[in-house]
Design a protein around this motif. Structure first.
Motif, short mmCIF file in Angstrom:
data_model
loop_
_atom_site.label_atom_id
_atom_site.label_comp_id
_atom_site.label_asym_id
_atom_site.label_seq_id
_atom_site.Cartn_x
_atom_site.Cartn_y
_atom_site.Cartn_z
N ARG A 1 0.81 -1.22 0.00
CA ARG A 1 0.00 0.00 0.00
C ARG A 1 0.85 1.28 0.00
N GLY A 2 1.94 1.25 -0.71
CA GLY A 2 2.80 2.42 -0.85
C GLY A 2 4.07 2.03 -1.55
N PHE A 3 4.84 3.01 -1.99
CA PHE A 3 6.07 2.70 -2.70
C PHE A 3 7.15 3.71 -2.38
N ASP A 4 8.35 3.33 -2.76
CA ASP A 4 9.52 4.17 -2.59
C ASP A 4 9.60 5.07 -3.82
N ASP A 5 9.16 6.33 -3.70
CA ASP A 5 9.09 7.19 -4.87
C ASP A 5 10.45 7.74 -5.31
N VAL A 6 11.51 7.35 -4.66
CA VAL A 6 12.84 7.76 -5.09
C VAL A 6 13.40 6.77 -6.12
N ASN A 7 12.80 5.60 -6.21
CA ASN A 7 13.26 4.57 -7.12
C ASN A 7 13.15 5.04 -8.56
N THR A 8 14.28 5.18 -9.26
CA THR A 8 14.27 5.71 -10.62
C THR A 8 13.64 4.76 -11.63
N ARG A 9 13.55 3.48 -11.32
CA ARG A 9 12.90 2.55 -12.25
C ARG A 9 11.42 2.84 -12.38
N LEU A 10 10.86 3.57 -11.44
CA LEU A 10 9.44 3.88 -11.49
C LEU A 10 9.13 5.12 -12.31
N ALA A 11 10.15 5.86 -12.75
CA ALA A 11 9.92 7.12 -13.46
C ALA A 11 9.04 6.95 -14.70
N PRO A 12 9.27 5.98 -15.58
CA PRO A 12 8.39 5.85 -16.75
C PRO A 12 6.93 5.56 -16.38
N ALA A 13 6.73 4.71 -15.38
CA ALA A 13 5.36 4.39 -14.96
C ALA A 13 4.70 5.60 -14.32
N LEU A 14 5.44 6.34 -13.49
CA LEU A 14 4.91 7.54 -12.86
C LEU A 14 4.55 8.58 -13.92
N THR A 15 5.43 8.77 -14.89
CA THR A 15 5.17 9.72 -15.97
C THR A 15 3.91 9.33 -16.74
N GLN A 16 3.80 8.06 -17.09
CA GLN A 16 2.64 7.60 -17.85
C GLN A 16 1.35 7.75 -17.05
N ALA A 17 1.39 7.43 -15.77
CA ALA A 17 0.20 7.59 -14.93
C ALA A 17 -0.20 9.06 -14.84
N ALA A 18 0.77 9.95 -14.73
CA ALA A 18 0.48 11.38 -14.68
C ALA A 18 -0.11 11.86 -16.00
N LYS A 19 0.43 11.37 -17.11
CA LYS A 19 -0.10 11.75 -18.43
C LYS A 19 -1.53 11.25 -18.59
N ASN A 20 -1.79 10.03 -18.18
CA ASN A 20 -3.15 9.49 -18.26
C ASN A 20 -4.13 10.34 -17.46
N LEU A 21 -3.72 10.72 -16.27
CA LEU A 21 -4.56 11.55 -15.41
C LEU A 21 -4.74 12.94 -16.02
N ALA A 22 -3.67 13.52 -16.55
CA ALA A 22 -3.75 14.85 -17.16
C ALA A 22 -4.70 14.83 -18.35
N GLU A 23 -4.65 13.78 -19.16
CA GLU A 23 -5.54 13.68 -20.32
C GLU A 23 -7.01 13.74 -19.90
N GLN A 24 -7.33 13.14 -18.78
CA GLN A 24 -8.70 13.13 -18.29
C GLN A 24 -9.13 14.50 -17.76
N ARG A 25 -8.17 15.35 -17.43
CA ARG A 25 -8.50 16.60 -16.74
C ARG A 25 -7.98 17.84 -17.44
N LEU A 26 -7.73 17.76 -18.74
CA LEU A 26 -7.17 18.89 -19.48
C LEU A 26 -7.99 20.16 -19.38
N THR A 27 -9.29 20.04 -19.24
CA THR A 27 -10.14 21.24 -19.20
C THR A 27 -10.35 21.77 -17.79
N GLU A 28 -9.75 21.13 -16.80
CA GLU A 28 -9.93 21.57 -15.41
C GLU A 28 -8.92 22.66 -15.06
N ALA A 29 -9.39 23.69 -14.41
CA ALA A 29 -8.55 24.84 -14.07
C ALA A 29 -7.42 24.48 -13.11
#
Length: 194
Positions: A79-107
């Motif tokens: 139920r949590g992760f080590d966010d310093v782990n650089t191997r997670l960067a691509p997954a974190l980036t993709q998850a953020a992009k997916n979320l951003a796509e859903q909310r592009l029109t939100e202020a």
């Protein structure tokens, strides 16, 4: 394979991984996670990305993808992760992009909002994007400009309405950014593509 039931009108995504990497930490138990949990979002984003590129990966790439899946699955289990782990960067980036796509029109779409939703620090999110040669702000701006460009071609909205819909400060700010990106003002673009 564990069996589970879902309430009607719900969806589930089942990711089956080999037990060996998890045998000590899971002790044979199955793990579930809520779709809105940051670690689950990251796991799903990475699994989707791996599925798309797997045929093109080298053996070293397959190992790296597997190791990241193991890290993310472990994060779901704990139920949590080590966010310093650089191997997670691509997954974190993709998850953020997916979320951003859903909310592009939100202020309130911003680095801070995405980081909060993904349960990481803003700096961690910025480092993840930087590892891919991008910035969060530039990605959001680019996606909003592209969406606005598509709207100019497909709708009869006026420039100020499109600027407001895609969260540009005002129509002159939108026009400057649009011209810088596409070489034409929004009005010129709409005229050429209508």
């Amino acid at each position: 394979m564990p069996h589970f039931a879902l309430p009607p009108h719900t969806r589930a995504r089942c990711i089956v991984l080999p037990a060996a990497p998890f045998s000590l930490s899971l002790a044979g138990r199955g793990v579930t996670g809520h779709a809105d949990a940051a670690e689950v979002r990251l796991l799903v984003a990475h699994a989707t990305m791996v599925e798309e590129v797997l045929p093109d990966l080298s053996p070293a790439g397959v190992r790296a993808a597997r190791d990241t899946l193991v890290e993310l699955a472990t994060a779901v289990a704990h139920r949590g992760f080590d966010d310093v782990n650089t191997r997670l960067a691509p997954a974190l980036t993709q998850a953020a992009k997916n979320l951003a796509e859903q909310r592009l029109t939100e202020a309130d779409l911003s680095s801070a909002m995405l980081a909060r939703e993904l349960n990481v620090s803003v700096r961690t999110l910025q480092r993840a994007f930087a590892a891919g040669g991008e910035s969060v702000t530039a990605y959001i701006r680019e996606r909003r400009l592209e969406s606005a460009r598509q709207a100019l071609s497909a709708s009869r909205l006026i420039v100020s309405e499109i600027a407001a819909h895609w969260q540009f400060a005002d129509s002159s700010h939108f026009s400057r950014a649009f011209k810088q990106r596409y070489g034409l003002t929004p009005t010129e673009y709409a005229r050429q593509n209508s």
